[in-house]
Design a protein around this motif. Structure first.
Motif, PDB file in Angstrom:
ATOM      1  N   UNK A  83      20.645  22.342 -33.458  1.00 31.55           N
ATOM      2  CA  UNK A  83      21.912  21.733 -33.045  1.00 31.55           C
ATOM      3  C   UNK A  83      21.918  20.243 -33.372  1.00 31.55           C
ATOM      4  N   UNK A  84      20.796  19.573 -33.099  1.00 30.41           N
ATOM      5  CA  UNK A  84      20.715  18.140 -33.397  1.00 30.41           C
ATOM      6  C   UNK A  84      20.886  17.873 -34.884  1.00 30.41           C
ATOM      7  N   UNK A  85      20.268  18.717 -35.712  1.00 30.74           N
ATOM      8  CA  UNK A  85      20.391  18.526 -37.155  1.00 30.74           C
ATOM      9  C   UNK A  85      21.776  18.826 -37.672  1.00 30.74           C
ATOM     10  N   UNK A  86      22.355  19.925 -37.220  1.00 29.11           N
ATOM     11  CA  UNK A  86      23.685  20.334 -37.692  1.00 29.11           C
ATOM     12  C   UNK A  86      24.737  19.303 -37.310  1.00 29.11           C
ATOM     13  N   UNK A  87      24.612  18.698 -36.137  1.00 25.82           N
ATOM     14  CA  UNK A  87      25.582  17.711 -35.668  1.00 25.82           C
ATOM     15  C   UNK A  87      25.299  16.302 -36.181  1.00 25.82           C
ATOM     16  N   UNK A  88      24.394  16.175 -37.139  1.00 27.05           N
ATOM     17  CA  UNK A  88      24.058  14.886 -37.754  1.00 27.05           C
ATOM     18  C   UNK A  88      23.559  13.878 -36.721  1.00 27.05           C
ATOM     19  N   UNK A 238      20.652   8.037 -29.409  1.00 27.56           N
ATOM     20  CA  UNK A 238      21.811   8.802 -28.945  1.00 27.56           C
ATOM     21  C   UNK A 238      22.636   8.023 -27.928  1.00 27.56           C
ATOM     22  N   UNK A 239      21.980   7.198 -27.125  1.00 21.38           N
ATOM     23  CA  UNK A 239      22.706   6.399 -26.150  1.00 21.38           C
ATOM     24  C   UNK A 239      23.693   5.457 -26.814  1.00 21.38           C
ATOM     25  N   UNK A 240      23.302   4.920 -27.966  1.00 22.93           N
ATOM     26  CA  UNK A 240      24.217   4.021 -28.686  1.00 22.93           C
ATOM     27  C   UNK A 240      25.423   4.781 -29.211  1.00 22.93           C
ATOM     28  N   UNK A 241      25.223   6.032 -29.602  1.00 20.95           N
ATOM     29  CA  UNK A 241      26.355   6.856 -30.041  1.00 20.95           C
ATOM     30  C   UNK A 241      27.329   7.099 -28.889  1.00 20.95           C
ATOM     31  N   UNK A 242      26.779   7.340 -27.691  1.00 22.23           N
ATOM     32  CA  UNK A 242      27.641   7.496 -26.517  1.00 22.23           C
ATOM     33  C   UNK A 242      28.402   6.209 -26.247  1.00 22.23           C
ATOM     34  N   UNK A 243      27.706   5.083 -26.355  1.00 19.25           N
ATOM     35  CA  UNK A 243      28.335   3.784 -26.128  1.00 19.25           C
ATOM     36  C   UNK A 243      29.435   3.521 -27.146  1.00 19.25           C
ATOM     37  N   UNK A 244      29.192   3.879 -28.400  1.00 26.42           N
ATOM     38  CA  UNK A 244      30.233   3.728 -29.415  1.00 26.42           C
ATOM     39  C   UNK A 244      31.425   4.630 -29.134  1.00 26.42           C
ATOM     40  N   UNK A 245      31.146   5.839 -28.665  1.00 24.22           N
ATOM     41  CA  UNK A 245      32.240   6.739 -28.328  1.00 24.22           C
ATOM     42  C   UNK A 245      33.124   6.171 -27.229  1.00 24.22           C
ATOM     43  N   UNK A 246      32.496   5.489 -26.261  1.00 25.08           N
ATOM     44  CA  UNK A 246      33.274   4.857 -25.194  1.00 25.08           C
ATOM     45  C   UNK A 246      34.085   3.691 -25.743  1.00 25.08           C
ATOM     46  N   UNK A 248      35.085   3.049 -28.798  1.00 24.07           N
ATOM     47  CA  UNK A 248      36.112   3.405 -29.780  1.00 24.07           C
ATOM     48  C   UNK A 248      37.039   4.516 -29.291  1.00 24.07           C
ATOM     49  N   UNK A 249      36.795   4.983 -28.081  1.00 20.02           N
ATOM     50  CA  UNK A 249      37.566   6.100 -27.518  1.00 20.02           C
ATOM     51  C   UNK A 249      37.494   7.328 -28.423  1.00 20.02           C
ATOM     52  N   UNK A 250      36.300   7.560 -28.989  1.00 19.16           N
ATOM     53  CA  UNK A 250      36.062   8.737 -29.816  1.00 19.16           C
ATOM     54  C   UNK A 250      35.361   9.779 -28.945  1.00 19.16           C
ATOM     55  N   UNK A 251      36.144  10.712 -28.456  1.00 20.67           N
ATOM     56  CA  UNK A 251      35.601  11.705 -27.531  1.00 20.67           C
ATOM     57  C   UNK A 251      34.508  12.536 -28.192  1.00 20.67           C
ATOM     58  N   UNK A 252      34.732  12.912 -29.446  1.00 25.14           N
ATOM     59  CA  UNK A 252      33.769  13.788 -30.124  1.00 25.14           C
ATOM     60  C   UNK A 252      32.420  13.105 -30.280  1.00 25.14           C
ATOM     61  N   UNK A 253      32.409  11.821 -30.654  1.00 19.78           N
ATOM     62  CA  UNK A 253      31.149  11.103 -30.833  1.00 19.78           C
ATOM     63  C   UNK A 253      30.364  11.052 -29.513  1.00 19.78           C
ATOM     64  N   UNK A 254      31.029  10.657 -28.443  1.00 19.65           N
ATOM     65  CA  UNK A 254      30.354  10.581 -27.155  1.00 19.65           C
ATOM     66  C   UNK A 254      29.924  11.940 -26.645  1.00 19.65           C
ATOM     67  N   UNK A 255      30.787  12.967 -26.851  1.00 18.41           N
ATOM     68  CA  UNK A 255      30.479  14.303 -26.354  1.00 18.41           C
ATOM     69  C   UNK A 255      29.256  14.883 -27.042  1.00 18.41           C
ATOM     70  N   UNK A 258      26.107  13.015 -26.168  1.00 21.27           N
ATOM     71  CA  UNK A 258      25.705  13.389 -24.816  1.00 21.27           C
ATOM     72  C   UNK A 258      25.056  14.755 -24.778  1.00 21.27           C
ATOM     73  N   UNK A 259      25.615  15.692 -25.537  1.00 16.00           N
ATOM     74  CA  UNK A 259      24.994  17.018 -25.626  1.00 16.00           C
ATOM     75  C   UNK A 259      23.615  16.935 -26.280  1.00 16.00           C
ATOM     76  N   UNK A 260      23.455  16.004 -27.225  1.00 11.26           N
ATOM     77  CA  UNK A 260      22.139  15.815 -27.831  1.00 11.26           C
ATOM     78  C   UNK A 260      21.102  15.366 -26.811  1.00 11.26           C
ATOM     79  N   UNK A 261      21.496  14.469 -25.905  1.00 12.64           N
ATOM     80  CA  UNK A 261      20.593  14.046 -24.832  1.00 12.64           C
ATOM     81  C   UNK A 261      20.244  15.224 -23.940  1.00 12.64           C
ATOM     82  N   UNK A 262      21.251  16.041 -23.639  1.00 14.79           N
ATOM     83  CA  UNK A 262      21.013  17.234 -22.816  1.00 14.79           C
ATOM     84  C   UNK A 262      20.037  18.175 -23.508  1.00 14.79           C
ATOM     85  N   UNK A 263      20.199  18.341 -24.817  1.00 10.75           N
ATOM     86  CA  UNK A 263      19.315  19.222 -25.590  1.00 10.75           C
ATOM     87  C   UNK A 263      17.875  18.744 -25.496  1.00 10.75           C
TER      88      UNK A 263
END
Length: 289
Positions: A83-88, A238-246, A248-255, A258-263
């Motif tokens: 999942x981590x690889x497929x989602x870049x 991954x935390x920086x990606x979540x921060x960027x999602x917040x 830039x209001x990019x829900x997909x990036x943050x989501x 965040x799922x990557x952290x959960x994984x």
């Protein structure tokens, strides 16, 4: 409004001036003292980023198999890493994993000896326990302020903040595991003429390993919980990606980040729990079925 009995401004000014004095006079020495942490973090990160993705997957799947001897957990680990690889998210996940591993290793080196010390001295336990309470309850942003002032934004303050946040459970559980070893076993080891060091390494630590491993599990999870906050001061991952999602209001990036952290949390949580169950089974503490 609550009445002002005393003027707290001098106290606040004294705290600020004291920290500024430390920054002016001791920042170079503190940076030199913290440099081994940075070397450790960069070495782990460079290794993980340079290793082929398939090799990392093979190693973690193999560890999962050794932990359970069943196919279910290796399949979960394989699916999670794919999942981590497929989602870049692979490179960011390796950066996050490096921070988590470095923080966990440092916490192990520091926390287990402190736990051993607490288990042997009631006075030490009484002194250290309030410090652990403070470390666990104080908001992480509070101790980010002095670390950033001393070291500046970057990986060192992020790693130090992660260690401070993640270490207390391992200290507590190491102390608990060593203190709850069966007294009759300890008495038998004394009867055979063992000295305190032999009892510690030959009896107490082996019997307390399941509890200590549970502490390592909790430390790992708490280190992962810090990655978003640590990204605010330069940790990346991954935390920086979540921060960027917040930002830039990019829900997909943050989501997805965040799922990557959960994984990652699922992978390391299940593996460490499985090793703990193995140890419990070996020493006869497994739950009956």
């Amino acid at each position: 409004m609550f009445p002002e009995f005393i003027d707290t401004r001098p106290l606040r000014r004294a705290v600020d001036e004291g920290l500024n004095w430390v920054v002016r006079n001791w920042s170079d020495e503190l940076e030199a003292a913290a440099s081994p942490l940075l070397v450790l973090l960069k070495a782990i990160e460079n290794l993980l980023v340079a290793m082929p993705w398939w090799l990392i997957i093979a190693i973690l799947v193999g560890i999962a198999w050794l932990a359970t001897r069943r196919w279910q957990l290796p399949v979960v680990v394989l699916a999670s890493l794919l999942f981590l690889g497929v989602m870049d998210l692979w490179t960011d996940a390796m950066t996050t994993m490096a921070l988590m591993i470095a923080a966990t290793l440092t916490a192990i080196v520091v926390s287990i000896p402190v736990g051993v010390w607490m288990s042997r001295s009631l006075r030490v336990r009484q002194l250290v326990t309030p410090v652990l309470d403070l470390m666990q309850t104080l908001p992480s942003f509070v101790y980010l302020i002095p670390t950033v002032m001393i070291f500046g934004p970057g990986k060192i303050p992020a790693l130090i903040a992660t260690i401070v946040y993640a270490a207390p459970p391992l200290v507590r559980l190491s102390d608990l595991g060593l203190r709850t070893v069966d007294p009759s076993v300890m008495e038998a080891s004394r009867a055979f003429g063992s000295d305190p060091t032999q009892r510690l390494f030959g009896v107490q630590i082996p019997l307390a390993l399941p509890t200590i491993l549970a502490g390592i599990n909790q430390t790992t999870m708490m280190a992962l919980a810090m990655v978003v906050i640590a990204s605010m001061i330069g940790a990346g991952g991954l935390g920086y990606q979540v921060l960027q999602g917040i930002g830039r209001l990019e829900v997909s990036r943050g989501l997805f980040a965040g799922l990557g952290i959960v994984v990652l949390a699922i992978v390391f949580d299940r593996i460490t729990q499985s090793f703990g169950k193995q140890l419990q089974a070996r020493i006869g503490l497994a739950e009956g079925r």
